[in-house]
Design a protein around this motif. Structure first.
Motif, short mmCIF file in Angstrom:
data_model
loop_
_atom_site.label_atom_id
_atom_site.label_comp_id
_atom_site.label_asym_id
_atom_site.label_seq_id
_atom_site.Cartn_x
_atom_site.Cartn_y
_atom_site.Cartn_z
N CYS A 207 0.92 -1.34 0.00
CA CYS A 207 0.04 -0.07 -0.07
C CYS A 207 0.93 0.99 -0.03
O CYS A 207 1.82 1.20 1.01
CB CYS A 207 -0.85 -0.10 1.18
SG CYS A 207 -1.61 1.38 1.44
N LYS B 46 0.22 4.08 1.10
CA LYS B 46 0.12 4.84 2.15
C LYS B 46 0.80 4.51 3.48
O LYS B 46 1.17 4.96 4.28
CB LYS B 46 -1.42 5.12 2.54
CG LYS B 46 -2.16 5.73 1.39
CD LYS B 46 -2.54 7.17 1.77
CE LYS B 46 -3.07 7.71 0.44
NZ LYS B 46 -3.58 8.99 0.77
N CYS B 47 0.61 2.91 3.68
CA CYS B 47 1.03 2.65 4.97
C CYS B 47 2.02 1.34 4.80
O CYS B 47 2.55 0.67 5.90
CB CYS B 47 -0.12 2.10 5.64
SG CYS B 47 -1.06 0.55 5.05
N CYS C 193 -4.12 -0.91 0.61
CA CYS C 193 -4.80 -1.83 1.37
C CYS C 193 -6.11 -1.52 1.59
O CYS C 193 -6.65 -0.61 1.22
CB CYS C 193 -3.96 -1.67 2.80
SG CYS C 193 -4.51 -0.26 3.55
N HIS D 152 -6.89 1.78 3.42
CA HIS D 152 -6.94 2.84 2.30
C HIS D 152 -7.48 2.87 1.15
O HIS D 152 -7.84 4.13 0.70
CB HIS D 152 -5.23 3.34 2.32
CG HIS D 152 -4.56 3.83 3.54
ND1 HIS D 152 -3.80 2.83 4.14
CD2 HIS D 152 -4.76 5.08 4.26
CE1 HIS D 152 -3.57 3.53 5.35
NE2 HIS D 152 -3.88 4.75 5.27
ZN ZN Z 1 -2.63 1.24 3.66
#
Ligand code: ZN
Ligand code: SF4
Ligand code: ZN
Length: 305
Positions: A4, A6-7, A23, A26
């Motif tokens: 992901c 973002k994370c 993910c 997100h």
């Molecule tokens: Zn994520």
């Protein structure tokens, strides 16, 4: 394994047209933000408006109702029971369940009580079922949205629907339809405003949202959908999309931003139908004419909560 963006956790999806891996958490967030941004971009409605979501039991319309509710909009549902055997029974059941599980209001219109079921009408009408079915859905959606005091009707039309319609309108250079193809149709003389907040999302993106949100939806196609030309247009666009991700979105958004403002929209004047009072361009509206051909039942007010 894709991560992901973002994370850095394991991604559940890669969106090639946006070059994004996300993910579950997100993706849900990305989806909701993008719906909110679309509502703002086209000034569809605000948190004060009462929104009526036209739900069919499919992934798009239930994903729309779910996300609007999550975003804090005042959104209720309207289900039109078309009476198409098990397909309608199952879709009604799932809409009812969706509403009950979340304590939401669902209005139901029974087409059989209003006019006749789609299979019954099909026995009399030579036209493809989708042609009169679409007309009837628009008619009752508008009628009950107005009677029940909603400011706006939201439908689950997605990017695949919109780009296929655009392709079809371009192939026939139907200027009248092209000038009306926009994610917002303003209210006027008896017509409630209509909006398409999912017009930038593909079928797959909506299906993934519905799946991740745990929404149960009808997966079977309507038995009358077979052979519709929109299916061919969708297939053609999917082939192009596979080779060149992002084409569908560009085709549609460039039309809205660059072409649509150049099209003149001549507004046809509307009058109340002599029989039912709904807005129409003719003396008697198409639904009343259809009802006449079917040897009618009187108009009843069968929307129920
Ligand atoms: Zn994520
Ligand atoms: Fe109606 Fe055609 Fe859609 Fe079936 S596929 S619900 S007949 S518009
Ligand atoms: Zn009428």
């Amino acid at each position: 394994m894709r991560k992901c963006v973002k994370c850095q956790n394991k991604a559940v999806v890669y969106l090639p047209q946006h070059r994004l891996s996300l993910c579950k958490e997100h993706y849900m967030e990305w989806y909701a933000r993008r719906v909110e941004a679309t509502i703002r971009e086209f000034r569809m409605f605000s948190k004060k408006d009462r929104v009526l979501v036209a739900v069919s039991g499919g992934k798009d319309s239930l994903a729309l109702w779910h996300v609007l509710h999550r975003l804090g909009y005042r959104a209720d549902g309207l289900y039109i029971n078309l009476g198409i055997d098990e397909y309608s029974e199952r879709s009604k059941l799932l809409c009812d369940k969706f509403a009950k599980d979340r304590d939401l209001v669902l209005h139901v219109v029974e087409l059989k009580r209003e006019v006749a079921s789609i299979p019954e009408i099909k026995q009399v009408e030579k036209r493809p079922a989708c042609s009169f079915c679409g007309q009837l859905k628009r008619y009752y959606m508008n009628k009950y949205a107005r009677l029940l005091g909603y400011h706006v009707i939201a439908t689950g039309h997605n990017l695949d629907d919109e780009s296929a319609t655009l392709l079809s309108n371009v192939l026939s250079w139907n200027m009248e339809y092209l000038s009306r193809q926009f994610p917002v149709l303003e209210e006027r003389e008896g017509f409630v405003r209509k909006v398409k907040p999912l017009c930038k999302f593909t079928e797959k993106e909506n299906a993934l949202y519905a799946f991740l949100a745990g929404i149960e939806y009808v997966e079977e196609e309507c038995p009358f959908a077979e052979g519709a030309s929109s299916i061919e247009h969708k297939m053609i666009l999917n082939q192009v999309e596979e080779k060149s991700p992002g084409t569908k979105l560009r085709f549609y958004m460039d039309f809205l931003r660059r072409m649509h403002p150049l099209l003149s929209s001549e507004e046809v004047s509307l009058v109340p139908c002599r029989v039912c009072g709904e807005p129409t361009t003719a003396e008697v509206c198409s639904v009343c004419r259809l009802r006449e051909r079917l040897s009618p039942k009187p108009l009843s007010s069968s929307a129920s909560s």
